[in-house]
Design an enzyme around this catalytic site. Structure first.
Site, PDB file in Angstrom:
ATOM      1  CE  LYS A 186      31.306  13.298  41.205  1.00 47.78           C
ATOM      2  NZ  LYS A 186      30.128  13.643  42.006  1.00 47.78           N
ATOM      3  CG  ASN A 189      34.128  12.045  45.003  1.00 49.61           C
ATOM      4  OD1 ASN A 189      34.687  11.068  45.488  1.00 49.61           O
ATOM      5  ND2 ASN A 189      33.607  12.997  45.746  1.00 49.61           N
ATOM      6  N   GLY A 246      19.838  10.960  40.664  1.00 58.36           N
ATOM      7  CA  GLY A 246      21.001  11.437  39.900  1.00 58.36           C
ATOM      8  C   GLY A 246      22.284  11.110  40.646  1.00 58.36           C
ATOM      9  N   GLY A 247      23.346  11.842  40.309  1.00 62.78           N
ATOM     10  CA  GLY A 247      24.660  11.564  40.893  1.00 62.78           C
ATOM     11  C   GLY A 247      24.662  11.651  42.412  1.00 62.78           C
ATOM     12  CG  ASN A 307      14.156  10.215  39.771  1.00 59.32           C
ATOM     13  OD1 ASN A 307      14.891  10.877  40.489  1.00 59.32           O
ATOM     14  ND2 ASN A 307      14.084  10.414  38.468  1.00 59.32           N
ATOM     15  CG  ASP A 334      14.119  11.958  35.028  1.00 60.31           C
ATOM     16  OD1 ASP A 334      14.273  10.852  35.602  1.00 60.31           O
ATOM     17  OD2 ASP A 334      14.592  13.022  35.475  1.00 60.31           O
ATOM     18  CB  VAL A 370      21.843  17.048  47.738  1.00 60.17           C
ATOM     19  CG1 VAL A 370      21.776  15.648  48.299  1.00 60.17           C
ATOM     20  CG2 VAL A 370      20.852  17.237  46.616  1.00 60.17           C
ATOM     21  N   GLY A 429      22.814  21.215  52.279  1.00 61.72           N
ATOM     22  CA  GLY A 429      23.783  20.547  51.410  1.00 61.72           C
ATOM     23  C   GLY A 429      25.223  21.025  51.528  1.00 61.72           C
TER      24      GLY A 429
HETATM   25  P1  NAD Z   1      21.752  15.040  38.383  1.00 60.17           P
HETATM   26  O1  NAD Z   1      21.528  15.810  37.123  1.00 60.17           O
HETATM   27  O2  NAD Z   1      22.660  13.869  38.381  1.00 60.17           O
HETATM   28  O3  NAD Z   1      20.316  14.542  38.951  1.00 60.17           O
HETATM   29  C1  NAD Z   1      19.196  15.379  38.926  1.00 60.17           C
HETATM   30  C2  NAD Z   1      18.038  14.730  39.688  1.00 60.17           C
HETATM   31  O4  NAD Z   1      16.977  15.695  39.803  1.00 60.17           O
HETATM   32  C3  NAD Z   1      17.441  13.508  39.005  1.00 60.17           C
HETATM   33  O5  NAD Z   1      17.014  12.575  39.967  1.00 60.17           O
HETATM   34  C4  NAD Z   1      16.223  14.097  38.267  1.00 60.17           C
HETATM   35  O6  NAD Z   1      15.226  13.135  38.015  1.00 60.17           O
HETATM   36  C5  NAD Z   1      15.761  15.098  39.306  1.00 60.17           C
HETATM   37  N1  NAD Z   1      14.919  16.165  38.744  1.00 60.17           N
HETATM   38  C6  NAD Z   1      15.237  17.058  37.760  1.00 60.17           C
HETATM   39  N2  NAD Z   1      14.207  17.899  37.547  1.00 60.17           N
HETATM   40  C7  NAD Z   1      13.207  17.519  38.400  1.00 60.17           C
HETATM   41  C8  NAD Z   1      11.892  17.992  38.667  1.00 60.17           C
HETATM   42  N3  NAD Z   1      11.383  19.030  38.012  1.00 60.17           N
HETATM   43  N4  NAD Z   1      11.161  17.374  39.629  1.00 60.17           N
HETATM   44  C9  NAD Z   1      11.674  16.332  40.313  1.00 60.17           C
HETATM   45  N5  NAD Z   1      12.909  15.828  40.116  1.00 60.17           N
HETATM   46  C10 NAD Z   1      13.670  16.418  39.178  1.00 60.17           C
HETATM   47  O7  NAD Z   1      22.212  16.122  39.465  1.00 60.17           O
HETATM   48  P2  NAD Z   1      23.146  15.912  40.748  1.00 60.17           P
HETATM   49  O8  NAD Z   1      24.562  16.043  40.364  1.00 60.17           O
HETATM   50  O9  NAD Z   1      22.704  14.688  41.475  1.00 60.17           O
HETATM   51  O10 NAD Z   1      22.774  17.244  41.569  1.00 60.17           O
HETATM   52  C11 NAD Z   1      21.502  17.395  42.175  1.00 60.17           C
HETATM   53  C12 NAD Z   1      21.587  18.561  43.174  1.00 60.17           C
HETATM   54  O11 NAD Z   1      22.529  18.209  44.186  1.00 60.17           O
HETATM   55  C13 NAD Z   1      22.086  19.878  42.570  1.00 60.17           C
HETATM   56  O12 NAD Z   1      21.414  20.924  43.208  1.00 60.17           O
HETATM   57  C14 NAD Z   1      23.567  19.892  42.976  1.00 60.17           C
HETATM   58  O13 NAD Z   1      24.074  21.216  43.097  1.00 60.17           O
HETATM   59  C15 NAD Z   1      23.500  19.215  44.315  1.00 60.17           C
HETATM   60  N6  NAD Z   1      24.743  18.552  44.728  1.00 60.17           N
HETATM   61  C16 NAD Z   1      25.181  18.795  45.979  1.00 60.17           C
HETATM   62  C17 NAD Z   1      26.322  18.187  46.430  1.00 60.17           C
HETATM   63  C18 NAD Z   1      26.791  18.505  47.816  1.00 60.17           C
HETATM   64  O14 NAD Z   1      27.930  18.187  48.151  1.00 60.17           O
HETATM   65  N7  NAD Z   1      25.948  19.094  48.631  1.00 60.17           N
HETATM   66  C19 NAD Z   1      27.016  17.290  45.606  1.00 60.17           C
HETATM   67  C20 NAD Z   1      26.524  17.029  44.328  1.00 60.17           C
HETATM   68  C21 NAD Z   1      25.375  17.675  43.896  1.00 60.17           C
END
Ligand code: NAD
Length: 289
Positions: A73, A94, A135-136, A157, A160, A235, A258
Site C-alpha cells: 500500500k 488501496n 496502524g493502517g 496507541n 510501539d 475495525v 468491521g
Molecule cells: P496494523 O498492523 O497496521 O496496526 C496494528 C495496530 O494494533 C497498531 O496500532 C498497534 O499498535 C496495535 N496493537 C497491536 N497489538 C496491540 C496490543 N496488544 N494492544 C494494543 N494495541 C495493539 O494493522 P491494520 O492493518 O491496521 O489492522 C488492524 C485490524 O483491522 C485487524 O484486525 C484487521 O483485520 C482489521 N482491518 C479491517 C479492515 C476492514 O475493512 N474492516 C481493513 C483493514 C484492517
C-alpha cells in the site's frame, strides 16, 4: 464466467500478498456480471519488490485499475501520477484507477468506514471521536474523520513503532485540517483514555485486539466508561461481533462492526473504476453475512 470473457474484456485486479483469502474477486466479478459490465477481476500475489513490475504490467495490459493490499500500500505511492487528498496525507493507496495510462491513487478504507457508520445512522460532522490504534486501518479512519468534519479526534496507541506513525498523522491533520482538534496519548494511560471516551460521541477500536484467535480480548476492561449515547465501532471483522462490541451492547450502546467497512471500501473503489454503484445489498447478502 467463460461466457462473459471476450476479446474486449477489461481487466482489474488485486495486488499484494497474501491474496488467496480475499473476498475481492468474488465481490467485483459478481458486481460486473450483475451490471453487465465487460470486466474481469483477478488476484495477483505481488511482493513489495515486484511492485514496479506490477505497475508496468497494469499499464501494458491497459488494466482499468487495481486494489492494493498489504504489504504494497505504501510502496505503490511513488508510481502514482496523482493522489487523492486522503492518499496524499496518509501516504498509502488501496485503489489505483488507470485513465489511459495516467494512474491515480486513492485510499477508500476511511471513506468505507464512515459510509458504514452512515448506513447505521451515525453522522461524523462536528463529533468528537476517540480512536484506539495507529496502524493502517486506524490511520485511514483518523484522516477521513478529519476530512469529513469531525470536531475533535483523540488518538491512543501503545508505545510501539506505530506511536511514531501516529505522531506524523497528528502533524499532518493539524497542517491539512487545522480546524480539527487532534491529540495523541499513550494507550496505557487509562485515566486519560476514560476521560476522552467520556466526552466522545464515537469510540473506535482500530487495533487488532479482539481479532481471531484472541476473541476474548478487549482494550476496555472497565465497562463503566460505556454510556448509552456512545457509538462503539470496531475495525475487526473476524469475529463479526467483538468482545468490545458485546460489552458495549450490554449497556445499550449502538455498535458497528468491521465487516461493513470492508464491504463499503470495496463499493467506493467500484465507483471509482466504473462510476456506478456496486449492488451492495446483494453482495452483502452473498458474501458478507
Ligand atoms: P496494523 O498492523 O497496521 O496496526 C496494528 C495496530 O494494533 C497498531 O496500532 C498497534 O499498535 C496495535 N496493537 C497491536 N497489538 C496491540 C496490543 N496488544 N494492544 C494494543 N494495541 C495493539 O494493522 P491494520 O492493518 O491496521 O489492522 C488492524 C485490524 O483491522 C485487524 O484486525 C484487521 O483485520 C482489521 N482491518 C479491517 C479492515 C476492514 O475493512 N474492516 C481493513 C483493514 C484492517
Amino acid at each position: 464466467m467463460e461466457k462473459r470473457i471476450s476479446g474486449k474484456t477489461g481487466l482489474l485486479g488485486l495486488i499484494g500478498t497474501p491474496v488467496d483469502h480475499s473476498k475481492s474477486p468474488v465481490m467485483y466479478n459478481y458486481s460486473f456480471e450483475k451490471l453487465d459490465l465487460d470486466y474481469a477481476y483477478l488476484a495477483f500475489d505481488i511482493t513489495v519488490e515486484k511492485v514496479p513490475d506490477a505497475i508496468a504490467a497494469m499499464k501494458t495490459f491497459k488494466m482499468r485499475g487495481a486494489n492494493v493490499t498489504m504489504p504494497c500500500k505504501s510502496e505503490v505511492v511513488k508510481y502514482m501520477d496523482e493522489l487523492s487528498p486522503a492518499a496524499r496525507i496518509i501516504g498509502a493507496v488501496n485503489t489505483i484507477v488507470n485513465d489511459n495510462g495516467k494512474l491515480t491513487g486513492h485510499i477508500t478504507d476511511g471513506v468505507g468506514f464512515i459510509r458504514n457508520l452512515k448506513e447505521h445512522g451515525v453522522e461524523v460532522k462536528d463529533k468528537k471521536v476517540t480512536i484506539m490504534g495507529a496502524g493502517g486501518a486506524a490511520t485511514a479512519i483518523q484522516v477521513q474523520f478529519a476530512l469529513d468534519g469531525a470536531r475533535e479526534i483523540s488518538i491512543f496507541n501503545i508505545k510501539d513503532a506505530f506511536y511514531e506513525k501516529a505522531e506524523k498523522t497528528v502533524e499532518n491533520i493539524k497542517k491539512e485540517v487545522p480546524e480539527c482538534v487532534v491529540s495523541l496519548y499513550d494507550l496505557n494511560d487509562t485515566e486519560r483514555l476514560n476521560a476522552e471516551i467520556a466526552s466522545s460521541d464515537i469510540l473506535v477500536n482500530g487495533t487488532l485486539v479482539g481479532m481471531h484467535p484472541n476473541e476474548e480480548q478487549t482494550i476496555i476492561k472497565d465497562t463503566s466508561v460505556f454510556k448509552k449515547d456512545l457509538v462503539v465501532a470496531d475495525v475487526v471483522y473476524n469475529p463479526k461481533k467483538t468482545k468490545l462490541m458485546e460489552d458495549a451492547e450490554a449497556v445499550g450502546c449502538k455498535t458497528v462492526g468491521g465487516l461493513g467497512m470492508l464491504l463499503w471500501q470495496g463499493a467506493e473503489a467500484f465507483k471509482l473504476y466504473t462510476e456506478l454503484e456496486m449492488p451492495v445489498e446483494e453482495v452483502q447478502e452473498l458474501y458478507f453475512k
